[in-house]
Design a protein around this motif. Structure first.
Motif, PDB file in Angstrom:
ATOM      1  N   PRO A  87       0.803  -1.234   0.000  1.00 41.05           N
ATOM      2  CA  PRO A  87       0.000   0.000   0.000  1.00 41.05           C
ATOM      3  C   PRO A  87       0.831   1.275   0.000  1.00 41.05           C
ATOM      4  CG  PRO A  87      -0.871  -1.586   1.576  1.00 41.05           C
ATOM      5  CD  PRO A  87       0.441  -2.127   1.109  1.00 41.05           C
ATOM      6  N   SER A  88       1.926   1.283   0.764  1.00 39.46           N
ATOM      7  CA  SER A  88       2.747   2.496   0.847  1.00 39.46           C
ATOM      8  C   SER A  88       3.441   2.806  -0.471  1.00 39.46           C
ATOM      9  CB  SER A  88       3.792   2.342   1.957  1.00 39.46           C
ATOM     10  OG  SER A  88       4.636   1.232   1.702  1.00 39.46           O
ATOM     11  N   VAL A  89       3.622   1.785  -1.299  1.00 33.82           N
ATOM     12  CA  VAL A  89       4.237   1.977  -2.615  1.00 33.82           C
ATOM     13  C   VAL A  89       3.163   2.217  -3.672  1.00 33.82           C
ATOM     14  CG1 VAL A  89       5.683   0.926  -4.401  1.00 33.82           C
ATOM     15  CG2 VAL A  89       6.206   0.540  -1.983  1.00 33.82           C
ATOM     16  N   ALA A  90       2.100   1.426  -3.611  1.00 38.89           N
ATOM     17  CA  ALA A  90       1.046   1.506  -4.624  1.00 38.89           C
ATOM     18  C   ALA A  90       0.312   2.846  -4.607  1.00 38.89           C
ATOM     19  CB  ALA A  90       0.050   0.369  -4.420  1.00 38.89           C
ATOM     20  N   ARG A  91       0.331   3.541  -3.469  1.00 37.92           N
ATOM     21  CA  ARG A  91      -0.393   4.819  -3.397  1.00 37.92           C
ATOM     22  C   ARG A  91       0.181   5.864  -4.348  1.00 37.92           C
ATOM     23  NH1 ARG A  91       2.189   8.632  -0.143  1.00 37.92           N
ATOM     24  NH2 ARG A  91       4.013   7.860   1.015  1.00 37.92           N
ATOM     25  N   HIS A  92       1.441   5.684  -4.746  1.00 39.36           N
ATOM     26  CA  HIS A  92       2.047   6.635  -5.682  1.00 39.36           C
ATOM     27  C   HIS A  92       1.480   6.488  -7.096  1.00 39.36           C
ATOM     28  CE1 HIS A  92       4.959   7.996  -2.734  1.00 39.36           C
ATOM     29  NE2 HIS A  92       5.299   6.744  -2.482  1.00 39.36           N
ATOM     30  N   ALA A  93       0.791   5.359  -7.346  1.00 39.55           N
ATOM     31  CA  ALA A  93       0.188   5.138  -8.663  1.00 39.55           C
ATOM     32  C   ALA A  93      -1.309   5.423  -8.655  1.00 39.55           C
ATOM     33  CB  ALA A  93       0.436   3.701  -9.115  1.00 39.55           C
ATOM     34  N   ALA A  94      -1.811   5.952  -7.546  1.00 38.09           N
ATOM     35  CA  ALA A  94      -3.239   6.265  -7.470  1.00 38.09           C
ATOM     36  C   ALA A  94      -3.577   7.447  -8.379  1.00 38.09           C
ATOM     37  CB  ALA A  94      -3.627   6.579  -6.026  1.00 38.09           C
ATOM     38  N   LYS A  95      -4.843   7.594  -8.659  1.00 37.85           N
ATOM     39  CA  LYS A  95      -5.283   8.690  -9.528  1.00 37.85           C
ATOM     40  C   LYS A  95      -4.906  10.031  -8.910  1.00 37.85           C
ATOM     41  CE  LYS A  95      -9.316  10.451 -12.000  1.00 37.85           C
ATOM     42  NZ  LYS A  95     -10.766  10.278 -12.274  1.00 37.85           N
ATOM     43  N   GLY A  96      -4.216  10.847  -9.696  1.00 42.37           N
ATOM     44  CA  GLY A  96      -3.785  12.157  -9.238  1.00 42.37           C
ATOM     45  C   GLY A  96      -2.455  12.152  -8.518  1.00 42.37           C
ATOM     46  N   ALA A  97      -1.889  10.958  -8.265  1.00 40.81           N
ATOM     47  CA  ALA A  97      -0.601  10.865  -7.575  1.00 40.81           C
ATOM     48  C   ALA A  97       0.544  11.070  -8.563  1.00 40.81           C
ATOM     49  CB  ALA A  97      -0.474   9.517  -6.876  1.00 40.81           C
ATOM     50  N   LEU A  98       1.759  11.033  -8.049  1.00 35.97           N
ATOM     51  CA  LEU A  98       2.938  11.317  -8.867  1.00 35.97           C
ATOM     52  C   LEU A  98       3.057  10.391 -10.073  1.00 35.97           C
ATOM     53  CD1 LEU A  98       5.630  12.885  -9.202  1.00 35.97           C
ATOM     54  CD2 LEU A  98       6.699  11.118  -7.770  1.00 35.97           C
ATOM     55  N   LEU A  99       2.768   9.100  -9.858  1.00 29.63           N
ATOM     56  CA  LEU A  99       2.933   8.106 -10.924  1.00 29.63           C
ATOM     57  C   LEU A  99       1.596   7.617 -11.463  1.00 29.63           C
ATOM     58  CD1 LEU A  99       5.839   6.041  -9.310  1.00 29.63           C
ATOM     59  CD2 LEU A  99       6.018   7.868 -11.003  1.00 29.63           C
ATOM     60  N   ASP A 100       0.631   8.489 -11.473  1.00 32.70           N
ATOM     61  CA  ASP A 100      -0.682   8.170 -12.043  1.00 32.70           C
ATOM     62  C   ASP A 100      -0.493   7.600 -13.451  1.00 32.70           C
ATOM     63  OD1 ASP A 100      -3.194   8.115 -13.174  1.00 32.70           O
ATOM     64  OD2 ASP A 100      -3.776  10.104 -12.479  1.00 32.70           O
ATOM     65  N   PRO A 101      -1.039   6.393 -13.728  1.00 35.62           N
ATOM     66  CA  PRO A 101      -0.872   5.783 -15.057  1.00 35.62           C
ATOM     67  C   PRO A 101      -1.285   6.688 -16.208  1.00 35.62           C
ATOM     68  CG  PRO A 101      -1.785   4.190 -13.532  1.00 35.62           C
ATOM     69  CD  PRO A 101      -1.762   5.508 -12.806  1.00 35.62           C
ATOM     70  N   ALA A 102      -2.135   7.656 -15.937  1.00 34.61           N
ATOM     71  CA  ALA A 102      -2.556   8.582 -16.989  1.00 34.61           C
ATOM     72  C   ALA A 102      -1.669   9.821 -17.048  1.00 34.61           C
ATOM     73  CB  ALA A 102      -4.007   9.003 -16.764  1.00 34.61           C
ATOM     74  N   GLY A 103      -0.681   9.902 -16.152  1.00 31.42           N
ATOM     75  CA  GLY A 103       0.168  11.083 -16.086  1.00 31.42           C
ATOM     76  C   GLY A 103       1.415  10.974 -16.942  1.00 31.42           C
ATOM     77  N   SER A 104       2.213  12.030 -16.898  1.00 32.70           N
ATOM     78  CA  SER A 104       3.408  12.102 -17.742  1.00 32.70           C
ATOM     79  C   SER A 104       4.562  11.263 -17.212  1.00 32.70           C
ATOM     80  CB  SER A 104       3.860  13.561 -17.867  1.00 32.70           C
ATOM     81  OG  SER A 104       4.117  14.115 -16.579  1.00 32.70           O
ATOM     82  N   LEU A 105       4.506  10.865 -15.939  1.00 31.00           N
ATOM     83  CA  LEU A 105       5.593  10.083 -15.346  1.00 31.00           C
ATOM     84  C   LEU A 105       5.242   8.604 -15.210  1.00 31.00           C
ATOM     85  CD1 LEU A 105       6.791  12.502 -12.504  1.00 31.00           C
ATOM     86  CD2 LEU A 105       7.810  12.147 -14.761  1.00 31.00           C
ATOM     87  N   SER A 106       4.241   8.171 -15.937  1.00 31.59           N
ATOM     88  CA  SER A 106       3.766   6.794 -15.782  1.00 31.59           C
ATOM     89  C   SER A 106       4.807   5.752 -16.196  1.00 31.59           C
ATOM     90  CB  SER A 106       2.486   6.585 -16.592  1.00 31.59           C
ATOM     91  OG  SER A 106       2.723   6.830 -17.973  1.00 31.59           O
ATOM     92  N   LEU A 107       5.724   6.130 -17.093  1.00 36.49           N
ATOM     93  CA  LEU A 107       6.738   5.176 -17.555  1.00 36.49           C
ATOM     94  C   LEU A 107       7.990   5.164 -16.681  1.00 36.49           C
ATOM     95  CD1 LEU A 107       6.664   5.544 -21.452  1.00 36.49           C
ATOM     96  CD2 LEU A 107       5.721   3.702 -20.056  1.00 36.49           C
ATOM     97  N   LEU A 108       8.041   6.051 -15.698  1.00 34.80           N
ATOM     98  CA  LEU A 108       9.234   6.115 -14.854  1.00 34.80           C
ATOM     99  C   LEU A 108       9.528   4.797 -14.131  1.00 34.80           C
ATOM    100  CD1 LEU A 108      11.552   7.772 -13.727  1.00 34.80           C
ATOM    101  CD2 LEU A 108      10.004   8.612 -11.931  1.00 34.80           C
ATOM    102  N   PRO A 109       8.526   4.131 -13.530  1.00 36.04           N
ATOM    103  CA  PRO A 109       8.827   2.843 -12.878  1.00 36.04           C
ATOM    104  C   PRO A 109       9.383   1.801 -13.844  1.00 36.04           C
ATOM    105  CG  PRO A 109       6.691   3.664 -12.170  1.00 36.04           C
ATOM    106  CD  PRO A 109       7.127   4.529 -13.311  1.00 36.04           C
ATOM    107  N   VAL A 110       8.880   1.805 -15.078  1.00 35.35           N
ATOM    108  CA  VAL A 110       9.375   0.839 -16.067  1.00 35.35           C
ATOM    109  C   VAL A 110      10.826   1.142 -16.428  1.00 35.35           C
ATOM    110  CG1 VAL A 110       8.982  -0.180 -18.330  1.00 35.35           C
ATOM    111  CG2 VAL A 110       7.047   0.607 -16.979  1.00 35.35           C
ATOM    112  N   LEU A 111      11.132   2.426 -16.588  1.00 31.04           N
ATOM    113  CA  LEU A 111      12.509   2.814 -16.892  1.00 31.04           C
ATOM    114  C   LEU A 111      13.446   2.413 -15.753  1.00 31.04           C
ATOM    115  CD1 LEU A 111      11.901   6.366 -18.420  1.00 31.04           C
ATOM    116  CD2 LEU A 111      12.630   4.314 -19.643  1.00 31.04           C
ATOM    117  N   LEU A 112      13.015   2.676 -14.528  1.00 33.28           N
ATOM    118  CA  LEU A 112      13.838   2.307 -13.376  1.00 33.28           C
ATOM    119  C   LEU A 112      13.978   0.793 -13.263  1.00 33.28           C
ATOM    120  CD1 LEU A 112      12.527   4.853 -10.711  1.00 33.28           C
ATOM    121  CD2 LEU A 112      14.638   4.958 -12.048  1.00 33.28           C
ATOM    122  N   HIS A 113      12.901   0.082 -13.594  1.00 34.94           N
ATOM    123  CA  HIS A 113      12.961  -1.383 -13.570  1.00 34.94           C
ATOM    124  C   HIS A 113      13.962  -1.890 -14.606  1.00 34.94           C
ATOM    125  CE1 HIS A 113      10.636  -5.461 -13.657  1.00 34.94           C
ATOM    126  NE2 HIS A 113      11.787  -5.547 -13.029  1.00 34.94           N
ATOM    127  N   GLY A 114      13.962  -1.286 -15.782  1.00 30.41           N
ATOM    128  CA  GLY A 114      14.918  -1.676 -16.813  1.00 30.41           C
ATOM    129  C   GLY A 114      16.355  -1.436 -16.380  1.00 30.41           C
TER     130      GLY A 114
END
Length: 208
Positions: A87-114
């Motif tokens: 939960p403490s990690v997933a909240r960053h992907a919630a709607k309106g959060a920093l890593l919102d899947p609809a936002g401009s930073l949605s690919l950042l986790p994938v880049l970091l994973h790579g």
């Protein structure tokens, strides 16, 4: 025949590795004196244990990445008795959060994973070399085959475990497609940056 079963006898078609350490004994096949090493299976076991332990960080990083992408929710909180929803990690992907899947930073986790995948592969490469040297293979061919097997198993697991989880754990084809494209794209960008842009920049800097 004896060499093909990996009992430490010198293969006639291969040269003896310079780093091979063994004791002289009479061959049961040829009757000639040759170097043998009897304790390799224990070292194979050690390699298997160490490599298995090295698979833990890729799993942890994978679940952190999937939580940051919003792929894991309370409906998929557990796997084989382990809590994978963070939960403490997933909240960053919630709607309106920093890593919102609809936002401009949605690919950042994938880049970091790579980047993490490439880093872990680089680290394990050194571990694999050390383990293979410890196995004390008689011939260079056996040494190379053992090294290739270790690296293939680790790197395949590291790269594709997230895809297998989405495909078989969540059975979500849409997310699988997105994750596959994202991982491929991020790895392509990483390779361009590290293999083309960075060397060129360093070359220009040295010339300057």
């Amino acid at each position: 025949v004896g060499s093909s079963w990996g009992d430490g006898r010198v293969a006639r078609r291969d040269e003896l590795r310079p780093d091979f350490e063994g004791t002289e004994a009479i061959s049961e096949v040829s009757g000639e004196r040759e170097l043998v090493f009897q304790g390799r299976w224990q070292r194979y076991l050690l390699s298997a244990v160490v490599t298995s332990g090295c698979l833990a960080p890729p799993v942890v990083i994978m679940f952190v990445s999937l939580n940051l992408q919003g792929y894991i929710d309370p409906d998929h909180a557990g796997l084989l008795g382990f809590q994978v929803y963070l939960p403490s990690v997933a909240r960053h992907a919630a709607k309106g959060a920093l890593l919102d899947p609809a936002g401009s930073l949605s690919l950042l986790p994938v880049l970091l994973h790579g980047v993490a995948i490439a880093l872990l592969n680089s680290i394990y490469k050194r571990v694999a070399h050390a383990l293979t040297d410890l196995e004390n293979h008689t011939t260079q061919r056996a040494h190379d085959n053992s090294l290739i097997l270790k690296r293939f198993c680790f790197e395949a697991f590291d790269c594709y475990v997230a895809l297998f989880y989405i495909a078989f754990g969540q059975q979500d084809v849409d997310r699988l497609r997105v994750e596959l494209v994202s991982l491929f794209s991020s790895d392509t960008l990483r390779r361009i940056a590290t293999e083309s842009v960075l060397p060129l920049a360093l070359l220009k800097f040295e010339a300057w």
